[in-house]
Write a protein that holds these residues in place. Structure first.
Motif, PDB file in Angstrom:
ATOM      1  N   LEU A   1       0.827  -1.205   0.000  1.00 26.51           N
ATOM      2  CA  LEU A   1       0.000   0.000   0.000  1.00 26.51           C
ATOM      3  C   LEU A   1       0.861   1.254   0.000  1.00 26.51           C
ATOM      4  N   ASN A   2       0.543   2.173  -0.885  1.00 24.43           N
ATOM      5  CA  ASN A   2       1.248   3.456  -0.914  1.00 24.43           C
ATOM      6  C   ASN A   2       0.920   4.271   0.335  1.00 24.43           C
ATOM      7  N   LEU A   3       1.848   5.135   0.727  1.00 19.98           N
ATOM      8  CA  LEU A   3       1.607   6.035   1.852  1.00 19.98           C
ATOM      9  C   LEU A   3       0.402   6.920   1.542  1.00 19.98           C
ATOM     10  N   GLY A   4      -0.486   7.055   2.503  1.00 18.82           N
ATOM     11  CA  GLY A   4      -1.722   7.797   2.285  1.00 18.82           C
ATOM     12  C   GLY A   4      -2.832   6.949   1.712  1.00 18.82           C
ATOM     13  N   GLY A   5      -2.541   5.662   1.513  1.00 18.73           N
ATOM     14  CA  GLY A   5      -3.522   4.760   0.918  1.00 18.73           C
ATOM     15  C   GLY A   5      -4.513   4.208   1.928  1.00 18.73           C
TER      16      GLY A   5
ATOM     17  N   THR B 161     -16.803  -4.489   8.686  1.00 19.73           N
ATOM     18  CA  THR B 161     -15.913  -4.067   7.612  1.00 19.73           C
ATOM     19  C   THR B 161     -14.990  -2.981   8.156  1.00 19.73           C
ATOM     20  N   TYR B 162     -13.704  -3.096   7.851  1.00 21.55           N
ATOM     21  CA  TYR B 162     -12.706  -2.136   8.320  1.00 21.55           C
ATOM     22  C   TYR B 162     -12.249  -1.221   7.189  1.00 21.55           C
ATOM     23  N   ARG B 163     -12.040   0.040   7.521  1.00 31.86           N
ATOM     24  CA  ARG B 163     -11.279   0.952   6.681  1.00 31.86           C
ATOM     25  C   ARG B 163     -10.029   1.339   7.455  1.00 31.86           C
ATOM     26  N   ILE B 164      -8.874   1.060   6.866  1.00 35.15           N
ATOM     27  CA  ILE B 164      -7.594   1.354   7.501  1.00 35.15           C
ATOM     28  C   ILE B 164      -6.846   2.375   6.662  1.00 35.15           C
ATOM     29  N   ASP B 165      -6.412   3.460   7.275  1.00 35.35           N
ATOM     30  CA  ASP B 165      -5.655   4.510   6.575  1.00 35.35           C
ATOM     31  C   ASP B 165      -4.176   4.415   6.925  1.00 35.35           C
ATOM     32  N   LYS B 166      -3.342   4.399   5.898  1.00 28.83           N
ATOM     33  CA  LYS B 166      -1.890   4.356   6.109  1.00 28.83           C
ATOM     34  C   LYS B 166      -1.356   5.784   6.127  1.00 28.83           C
ATOM     35  N   LYS B 167      -0.924   6.203   7.307  1.00 33.41           N
ATOM     36  CA  LYS B 167      -0.492   7.607   7.464  1.00 33.41           C
ATOM     37  C   LYS B 167       1.020   7.692   7.619  1.00 33.41           C
TER      38      LYS B 167
END
Length: 293
Positions: free
Chosen positions: A246-250, A287-293
Motif C-alpha cells: 500500500l502506498n503512503l496515504g492509501g 468491515t474495516y477501513r484502515i488509513d496508512k499515514k
C-alpha cells in the motif's frame, strides 16, 4: 462428461452448528471453491452452508474430503447429510432472476442485474450478471465494502481487489474514476464472472481479473487502495504484506469478517503499524477501513 452450452454445476449444502461455521467455511474456500453462501436458520443456532462446484471438477473426491474433515472436528458430523444437486447454469440464472432485487447501498450506489431497466436517480449503477461467484450486493460483506469505498477518493487511484468474486468492487472503483484496477481470486468461476461483468459495465479498459492470491500479484506493484473481501483465516496472515503493498496515504478495506473476529484482526493491524481504522457494522459482520499515514 457431456456438456451443453450452458454448463453444469453441483450445488452442495450442509447444515451445521453455528460455532463450526468458520472452520468449515475456511476448509471449503481453501480446498473446494472460492465462494459460498451462509444462511442462518431462524429456529436454532444452526447455519446452512451452500456452495457450487463446476461439473468438470472432481466433485466426488472433494466432497469425500469435506466429509472426513467434518468428522474430524465434530464426531456428531460423522453421518451428516451433504445435500447435493446437479443443476444447469441456466437453472441457476432463472432461479436467480425470480428472486434478485436491486440493492441500494449508502447514499449513491445501486447494484442491480442487467435486465433491470429502472433508473435510480443520483445513484451510480453497477450491473452484475448472475453466476456462481460471490458478490451481488446482497451480502453484508459486499454492502460493507461498497459503503466504505463510497467514502474514499478513488479518482486516478490504483486499486487491488483481492477475492474479487463477481467484480462488483472493481467495477464500482472504475466507475468512480480509478485509473487502474486489478482483481485476484482463487476460483476460476469468479474470474470468468468478473471479466463478463467488466464488459457489461464497459470498464474493460481499466479492470482486469487474474486467477490467484496475493502471492501471485507481481512483487513490484503498489496500490493506493486495497480491498479484501475474504475470510479471517486468509486475511490475518497477510495484513503485513498488504501494508507493504500500500502506498503512503492509501486505504485498505477489509471485509468478510464477523464481529467475533475483531480481536484477531486488530491485533494483526497494530502489529503491522496500522493503527488508524474505523469499523462499519452490518448485523454480525464487520468491515474495516484502515488509513496508512
Amino acid at each position: 462428461m457431456a456438456q451443453n452450452e450452458f454448463g453444469y454445476y453441483h450445488e452442495i449444502s450442509l447444515t451445521i452448528s453455528s460455532p463450526d461455521v468458520e472452520p468449515v467455511s475456511d476448509y471449503i474456500i481453501e480446498n473446494i471453491c472460492g465462494s459460498l453462501l451462509l444462511e442462518d436458520e431462524d429456529e436454532d443456532s444452526r447455519t446452512t452452508i451452500r456452495f457450487y462446484v463446476a461439473d468438470q471438477v472432481d466433485v466426488d473426491s472433494r466432497v469425500a474430503g469435506l466429509s472426513r474433515y467434518l468428522a474430524e472436528i465434530n464426531s456428531n458430523y460423522e453421518s451428516i447429510n451433504l445435500r447435493r444437486k446437479r443443476i444447469k447454469d441456466l437453472d441457476w440464472i432463472e432461479a436467480y432472476k425470480k428472486s434478485v432485487v436491486p440493492v441500494l447501498i449508502g447514499n449513491s450506489i445501486v447494484v442491480k442485474p442487467p435486465w433491470d431497466t429502472e433508473t435510480y436517480s443520483g445513484r451510480l449503477e453497477v450491473l452484475i450478471e448472475p453466476k456462481m461467484a460471490f458478490g451481488t450486493g446482497c451480502h453484508e460483506t459486499t454492502r460493507g465494502s461498497l459503503a466504505m469505498l463510497e467514502k474514499v477518493d478513488l479518482s486516478s487511484k490504483t486499486v487491488l481487489d483481492l477475492g474479487c468474486g463477481s467484480g462488483v468492487l472493481s467495477i464500482y472503483a472504475a466507475k468512480r474514476g480509478a485509473a487502474n484496477v486489478v482483481g485476484y481470486d482463487i476460483d476460476p468461476l469468479a474470474i470468468e464472472n468478473s471479466t463478463e461483468n467488466f464488459a457489461i459495465n464497459e470498464v474493460e479498459a481499466k479492470c482486469r481479473a487474474y486467477l490467484g492470491s496475493l502471492d501471485d500479484v507481481p512483487g513490484d506493484l503498489r496500490f493506493d487502495i486495497i480491498v479484501v473481501n475474504i475470510i479471517k483465516a486468509v486475511i490475518v496472515p497477510i495484513i503485513g504484506d498488504l501494508n507493504e503493498r500500500l502506498n503512503l496515504g492509501g486505504v485498505i478495506i477489509l471485509s468478510g469478517l464477523l464481529d467475533q473476529d475483531r480481536e484477531d484482526i486488530e491485533t494483526a493491524l497494530k502489529a503491522a503499524g496500522l493503527n488508524s481504522f474505523e469499523i462499519r457494522h452490518d448485523n454480525k459482520w464487520v468491515t474495516y477501513r484502515i488509513d496508512k499515514k
